[in-house]
Write a protein that holds these residues in place. Sequence first.
Motif: not given
Length: 140
Positions: A3-13, A15-31
């Motif tokens: 959850x803390x990682x998801x919160x970091x992604x949300x903060x970095x994005x 409010x940009x939903x497309x950017x949040x999705x891309x950051x989530x995909x990037x994180x998912x790729x690495x983990x």
Amino acid sequence: MHPDEKAKIHAQANGDAAEEKRLTQAACYLVQCWAEFPPNSAAYQQNYVSVVEAAGLEKEISWVQSQQAQGFFNYTVPQQFVDYVKANTIAPAKDALKVATGASSVAGGIGICAGSGAGCIVGAAPAGLELRRVPRCDWA
């Protein structure tokens, strides 16, 4: 992902939903978010990020890697082991148990039916119901 990682992604994005999705995909790729699910399952496919997809996420992957130095988005060996066991041992064992209990219901229903003609009325129901519920072996 935690959850803390998801919160970091949300903060970095920001409010940009497309950017949040891309950051989530990037994180998912690495983990390897998909690793905890049985291969070829719907959840595996839904969480899988291919090398081809990751190639278009260079900026986002760089950001996730920068967060790894701070202790986020790290996929440790113990986590990898737990995911392997969940995906390759527990899920197939559940399906095998379903097959075994279903087979015993079918055998019992057929056994009742074999005893007498009138028994077929009683035995056909459990046999038919269990044959209908036989799970697909997606993990095979």
